[in-house]
Design an enzyme around this catalytic site. Structure first.
Site, PDB file in Angstrom:
ATOM      1  CG  HIS A 369      -8.897  -8.527  -3.847  1.00 48.89           C
ATOM      2  ND1 HIS A 369      -9.433  -8.465  -5.103  1.00 48.89           N
ATOM      3  CD2 HIS A 369      -8.227  -7.364  -3.674  1.00 48.89           C
ATOM      4  CE1 HIS A 369      -9.118  -7.299  -5.651  1.00 48.89           C
ATOM      5  NE2 HIS A 369      -8.393  -6.615  -4.809  1.00 48.89           N
ATOM      6  NE  ARG A 475      -5.771  -3.701  -2.029  1.00 53.97           N
ATOM      7  CZ  ARG A 475      -4.474  -4.045  -2.138  1.00 53.97           C
ATOM      8  NH1 ARG A 475      -3.730  -4.162  -1.076  1.00 53.97           N
ATOM      9  NH2 ARG A 475      -3.953  -4.277  -3.321  1.00 53.97           N
ATOM     10  NE  ARG A 511      -8.559   0.735  -3.444  1.00 48.58           N
ATOM     11  CZ  ARG A 511      -8.091  -0.449  -3.833  1.00 48.58           C
ATOM     12  NH1 ARG A 511      -7.301  -0.527  -4.897  1.00 48.58           N
ATOM     13  NH2 ARG A 511      -8.375  -1.540  -3.172  1.00 48.58           N
ATOM     14  CD  GLU A 610      -7.224   0.156  -9.934  1.00 50.35           C
ATOM     15  OE1 GLU A 610      -6.841  -0.872  -9.396  1.00 50.35           O
ATOM     16  OE2 GLU A 610      -8.272   0.756  -9.616  1.00 50.35           O
ATOM     17  CG  ASN A 633      -2.390  -6.104  -8.164  1.00 52.75           C
ATOM     18  OD1 ASN A 633      -1.242  -6.432  -8.421  1.00 52.75           O
ATOM     19  ND2 ASN A 633      -2.811  -5.837  -6.931  1.00 52.75           N
ATOM     20  CG  ASP A 634      -7.775  -4.131 -10.954  1.00 55.26           C
ATOM     21  OD1 ASP A 634      -8.205  -5.263 -11.281  1.00 55.26           O
ATOM     22  OD2 ASP A 634      -8.046  -3.593  -9.871  1.00 55.26           O
ATOM     23  NE  ARG A 644      -6.492  -8.490  -9.002  1.00 57.71           N
ATOM     24  CZ  ARG A 644      -6.545  -7.383  -8.274  1.00 57.71           C
ATOM     25  NH1 ARG A 644      -7.105  -6.281  -8.776  1.00 57.71           N
ATOM     26  NH2 ARG A 644      -6.067  -7.338  -7.064  1.00 57.71           N
ATOM     27  CB  CYS A 681       0.065   0.842  -4.933  1.00 57.23           C
ATOM     28  SG  CYS A 681      -1.421   1.311  -5.772  1.00 57.23           S
TER      29      CYS A 681
HETATM   30  C1  PEP Z   1      -4.270  -2.853  -8.157  1.00 64.62           C
HETATM   31  O1  PEP Z   1      -5.220  -3.106  -8.882  1.00 64.62           O
HETATM   32  O2  PEP Z   1      -3.078  -2.920  -8.522  1.00 64.62           O
HETATM   33  C2  PEP Z   1      -4.484  -2.452  -6.749  1.00 64.62           C
HETATM   34  C3  PEP Z   1      -3.488  -2.062  -5.998  1.00 64.62           C
HETATM   35  O3  PEP Z   1      -5.754  -2.534  -6.260  1.00 64.62           O
HETATM   36  P1  PEP Z   1      -6.469  -3.882  -5.832  1.00 64.62           P
HETATM   37  O4  PEP Z   1      -5.426  -4.965  -5.823  1.00 64.62           O
HETATM   38  O5  PEP Z   1      -7.071  -3.653  -4.502  1.00 64.62           O
HETATM   39  O6  PEP Z   1      -7.481  -4.081  -6.909  1.00 64.62           O
HETATM   40 MG    MG Z   2      -7.215  -2.539  -8.351  1.00 64.11          MG
END
Ligand code: PEP
Ligand code: MG
Length: 763
Positions: A369, A475, A511, A610, A633-634, A644, A681
Site C-alpha cells: 500500500h 479507497r 469501496r 479478492e 492484488n489480493d 503481496r 482494479c
Molecule cells: C486489490 O486487492 O486488488 C485492490 C484493488 O485493493 P487494495 O490494493 O486496496 O487491497
Molecule cells: Mg484488496
C-alpha cells in the site's frame, strides 16, 4: 606495580563543554583540529593526542597532533591494519596497551617522534557506522588505561566525527580528499513500484543527530529523558505485540520479540546511560551506540548478524522518535527524497506533499500500500535498494528513477544531464498522453473503459487531465488511516461529496472501509493475529462491528443526495457476506428515507472479488450484486499464497501463468453470462502487457492509478483485441509456467502493438 596505576579521572563533561565553546570560535580547519588535540590532551591528562583521518584511498593520515612532531602532520599515513592505529580502524573498536612497542601490531614511524611514549589508546571515529578516522592518546608513563578513559575518548570521537564532517573542515584545503562524508557516486538497482523521475535531496528516514544537539546542557535531565523514552519504547513494543496489530511496513512478530529482548538488554541500556553520563545528549548517546553496533556488525561475515543489525537499528530509530516526543515526521526540505528501510502507507501520507518528491526503500514491493499511496501522490517509489541507507547521507543530491527502478546517490554531472533530458522527455510524453483525452478504442474498434483508482481528493484533479471514464475504485480507508480519531459522519460525508462533485457526470465506485491486514487506522479495533492478511479485515470487520460500516454507508447516502451511488464491499469471501452487507445498506437506505434525507437517484452494489473462494462461489452471489470488481492484488496474493508485501515472494509467481489467467477468464465469463458488469482494479490493470491480456480475456473495463491511464490508452489504440483473444484462448491450458515469453515472442501475431513488446516492459 605502582606506575601501572591510572590517574584520577577528570570530568569528561568539562571537556565536552570546552569542545562546544571551541566549535563556536571562527578559525580555520587545521587550527580547529590542532586546538582540539591540545584540549583533549590537557583535559584528559595525556602527553599526546592525535587525530588520524581516512583518505579516499583508505589510508589513515595524521591530520592533527598535540605532542608528536608537527612535521609529521599530513605526512604520516597508515594503511588499514598497519600499526596500532590501522588495527583500531580495521577492527572498528578501541585498543589500549601500556607498552605500545611490545604490541605485535606496532609499526615504527620515526618521523612522529613517538619513541618516549609507552601507553597507547586508540578509538575509532565513526560516522553513520563508517570508520572515518582514529583518535589516539599516548603517555610516556607505562600504565593501564581505565575503561572510563576509553569511554571518554569514544564520546569525544563521536563529537569529533560531526565536527570533522562539517562543511568547513571537509571543504578546507589541508583536508581535501578526506573520506569523511561520502563523496563517491553510487548507483542502486531495485524495483520500480511507482513511476516518474525525481531529482532532489536525500532525507534519511532514520535521521542522523546533528552536531548542535550532541552535547548536553544538563546531564541529569538527559538521563531522565533517556529513561522516559526507553520506558515509552518498551510500552509501545509491548502494546504492538499484545494487540497483534503489527504495523504495515514495520517489523514482524519475531522481530518485535527480538526488540523486546533488546529493549530490556542491560548491556545496551548501560552503554546508552554511560554515554549520557559522559555529557552527550540522549539522542547523541543513541547514535553513538548505534554507530558502534553498526561498525561491528557490518564487519560480520554471518548474515544473521547483519539481520540483527537491522533490528538494532530499527530499535534505535524508534528510541530517537520517542526522544523527539513521538514526532511522526520531521520537517522536510524542498524536493525531499526519503530513503528508508521500509515505510507504511499512513506514514507516507503524513509527509508534506508539496515537498516530498520520491521514496527509495531498501525493502518494499509493488503491491504494497505504500506503493499504491505513492502512485496516488504521483511520486516515484523504488524498492529493494539493498544497502542504500548505508551509502546515503542527509542532504546528498539524489536522482530517483521510478521508471527503471534506479537510485543514484551523489550522481555525476553526466548522469544528472542525462536525467534532465529524460525528465523533459517524460513530461513531453505526459503532454502527449493528455492529448489522448478521448475514449480508449482498440485498433479493431473495441471500446475499453479506463477508470482511475483514487483515495485522496487531490487525485481527482487528474480526472479531466487523463480523460478517465470515472473512478473505478475510491479507497475510502485513506481518510481513516491519517485520522487520529474516527472521522465523524459530517467529515466522511464531506469527502464523499467532494469526490462526487469532482467527478461530475462520471461514475464513482466507493469501496467501503478496507482496514485491517496491512492497513491500520489508529482507532480501529484490533486483535492479536498471527496472519493479519488472512485475518479480521475489510468486510469481516465491517460486519462484526456494524457501527463502523453503518456510519460509513449513511455518510455515503448523505453525500450522494440526488445523484447515483455505487458502493462496493471489499474482501467478500462467501455469498452470505455480500447478502449481509447488502442488508445493512438496505437498512440504512430505509433509515435515510424515514429521516427524510434526499435519497440517491440510483443505488448499485458491487463486490470486490479478492479471494479464490469467492471466485468459485461467484454463481451463487452474482444475482445479489450489480457489478463485480476483481481486486487482483489480493486475489493473486491468495491464489499463489504469496504475501503481496513480502518482497521475497511478491513477484515470485507470474499472473500471466495459464492457471491464473484461467481463473480470471472464469470470473469474466460468469459475469458475462449474468450480464453483470465486471472490471479489474488491481495493479495488473496498469501494466501494459497484463492489461492487454485482460482485454484479450474479455474484460472491457480496467481501473488504475491516474498516471497509467495515458500509457494504457495508447496501448489499447494499437491492440487487435480479436486476434489477441484467439491467441490466448488456445493457450490457457498450456503447460507453460507463464505466457509472458510466448506473448513477447508472438508480438504482432498475438495482436499486440509493436511498441508494447519492443522492450518487454510495454510502452
Ligand atoms: C486489490 O486487492 O486488488 C485492490 C484493488 O485493493 P487494495 O490494493 O486496496 O487491497
Ligand atoms: Mg484488496
Amino acid at each position: 606495580m605502582d606506575d601501572l596505576k591510572t590517574p584520577p579521572m577528570r570530568d569528561p563533561r568539562r571537556l565536552l563543554k570546552r569542545m562546544r565553546e571551541l566549535m563556536a570560535v571562527q578559525e580555520n580547519a587545521q587550527a580547529r583540529l590542532d586546538h582540539l588535540t591540545a584540549m583533549i590532551a590537557e583535559e584528559a591528562g595525556w602527553d599526546v593526542c592525535s587525530i588520524y583521518l581516512a583518505r579516499q584511498s583508505n589510508a589513515l593520515e595524521l591530520c592533527a597532533t598535540f605532542g608528536l612532531k608537527a612535521e609529521a602532520v599530513h605526512h604520516v599515513r597508515l594503511q588499514p591494519g598497519e600499526g596500532l592505529v590501522g588495527l583500531v580502524a580495521r577492527r572498528a573498536r578501541p585498543l589500549s596497551t601500556s607498552n605500545a612497542r611490545a604490541h605485535p601490531a606496532f609499526s615504527y614511524k620515526p618521523e612522529t617522534g613517538e619513541e618516549p611514549f609507552n601507553t597507547f589508546v586508540g578509538v575509532p571515529i565513526l560516522r553513520g557506522g563508517r570508520m572515518v578516522g582514529v583518535l589516539t592518546a599516548q603517555t610516556s608513563q607505562e600504565r593501564q588505561v581505565a575503561t572510563d578513559e576509553i569511554e571518554t575518548l569514544q564520546t569525544v570521537a563521536m563529537v569529533l566525527a560531526e565536527i570533522v564532517a562539517s562543511g568547513d573542515i571537509v571543504d578546507s584545503e589541508e583536508m581535501a580528499g578526506l573520506d569523511v562524508r561520502q563523496s563517491r557516486p553510487e548507483r542502486f538497482q531495485g524495483g520500480a513500484f511507482s513511476g516518474g523521475i525525481a531529482r532532489g535531496v536525500a532525507v534519511l528516514f532514520e535521521p542522523h543527530v546533528e552536531s548542535a544537539r550532541l552535547i548536553a546542557d544538563d546531564p541529569a535531565r538527559e538521563e531522565e529523558r533517556l529513561d522516559t523514552a526507553i520506558s515509552s519504547l518498551r510500552i509501545q513494543i509491548d502494546e504492538m505485540l499484545d494487540s497483534g496489530r503489527i504495523p504495515f511496513g514495520g517489523p514482524t512478530r519475531d522481530v518485535l520479540q527480538a526488540y523486546r529482548m533488546f529493549a530490556h538488554d542491560r548491556g545496551w541500556l548501560e552503554r546508552l546511560r554511560e554515554a549520557v553520563r559522559r555529557g552527550l545528549t540522549a539522542e547523541a548517546a543513541v547514535e553513538r551506540v548505534r554507530n558502534e553496533n553498526r561498525a561491528r556488525l557490518m564487519k560480520a561475515a554471518d548474515p544473521t548478524f547483519r539481520e540483527r543489525l537491522h533490528d538494532l537499528e530499527d530499535l534505535a530509530n524508534r528510541l530517537l522518535r520517542h526522544l523527539n516526543g513521538g514526532a511522526k515526521s520531521a520537517e522536510l526540505p524542498d524536493n525531499a527524497i526519503i530513503i528508508a528501510r521500509n515505510i507504511g502507507p499512513a506514514e507516507l501520507l503524513e509527509f508534506d506533499r508539496e515537498k516530498l518528491k520520491g521514496i527509495a526503500l531498501e525493502e518494499g514491493s509493488a503491491q504494497s500500500h505504500a506503493a499504491i499511496v505513492a502512485k496516488a501522490l504521483g511520486i516515484p517509489l523504488v524498492g529493494r535498494l539493498e544497502g542504500a541507507l548505508d551509502q546515503a547521507e542527509d542532504g546528498d543530491p539524489v536522482i530517483l528513477d521510478g521508471e527503471f527502478g534506479v537510485l543514484h546517490i551523489r550522481p555525476q554531472l553526466d548522469v544528472t544531464e542525462t536525467y534532465d533530458a529524460r525528465i523533459q522527455t517524460l513530461s513531453e510524453r505526459r503532454l502527449a498522453y493528455a492529448e489522448l483525452r478521448g475514449p480508449a478504442v482498440s485498433a479493431d474498434g473495441v471500446r475499453i473503459g479506463l477508470h482511475m483508482n483514487a483515495g485522496l481528493l487531490i487525485e481527482l484533479m487528474a480526472l479531466d487531465e487523463t480523460g478517465a471514464d470515472g473512478v473505478g475504485l475510491f479507497r475510502t480507508e485513506f481518510q481513516f488511516m491519517v485520522a487520529e480519531t474516527l472521522p465523524r459522519l459530517s467529515a466522511q460525508s464531506a469527502v464523499y461529496k467532494s469526490v462526487l462533485d469532482a467527478a461530475g457526470e462520471r461514475p464513482v465506485v466507493f469501496r467501503t472501509l478496507d482496514l485491517g491486514g496491512d492497513k491500520v487506522a489508529p482507532f480501529a479495533p484490533s486483535t492479536k493475529e498471527p496472519n493479519p492478511a488472512l485475518g479480521w479485515r475489510a468486510i469481516r470487520m465491517g460486519l462484526d462491528r456494524p457501527g463502523l460500516l453503518r456510519y460509513q454507508l449513511r455518510s455515503l447516502i448523505l453525500a450522494a443526495a440526488g445523484r447515483p451511488l455505487k458502493v462496493m464491499f471489499p474482501m467478500i469471501s462467501a455469498p452470505w457476506e455480500v447478502r449481509a452487507a447488502r442488508d445493512m445498506l438496505d437498512r440504512e437506505l430505509r433509515h435515510a428515507e424515514r429521516a427524510g434525507y434526499v435519497m440517491p437517484s440510483d443505488v448499485k452494489v458491487g463486490i470486490m472479488l479478492e479471494t479464490p473462494g469467492m471466485a468459485w462461489a461467484l454463481e451463487h452471489a452474482i444475482d445479489t450484486v450489480d457489478f463485480v470488481a476483481v481486486g487482483a492484488n489480493d486475489l493473486m496474493q491468495y491464489f499463489f499464497a504469496a504475501d503481496r508485501q513480502n518482497s521475497r515472494v511478491s513477484d515470485r509467481y507470474d499472473v500471466l501463468s495459464p492457471a491464473a489467467l484461467d481463473l480470471l477468464k472464469r470470473v469474466r465469463d460468469i459475469c458475462a453470462e449474468h450480464d453483470t458488469p465486471v472490471s479489474v482494479c488491481g495493479e495488473i490493470a496498469s501494466k501494459p502487457l497484463e492489461a492487454a491480456v485482460l482485454i484479450g480475456l474479455g474484460y472491457r473495463s480496467l481501473s488504475m492509478a491516474a498516471p497509467n491511464i495515458g500509457p494504457i490508452k495508447k496501448l489499447v489504440s494499437g491492440l487487435d483485441v480479436e486476434k489477441l483473444g484467439t491467441w490466448l484462448a488456445s493457450r490457457l491450458q498450456s503447460p507453460a509456467d507463464s505466457l509472458r515469453p510466448l506473448l513477447l515472442q508472438a508480438g504482432e501475431d498475438a495482436g499486440l502493438p509493436r511498441e508494447a513488446v519492443e522492450n518487454g516492459r510495454g510502452i
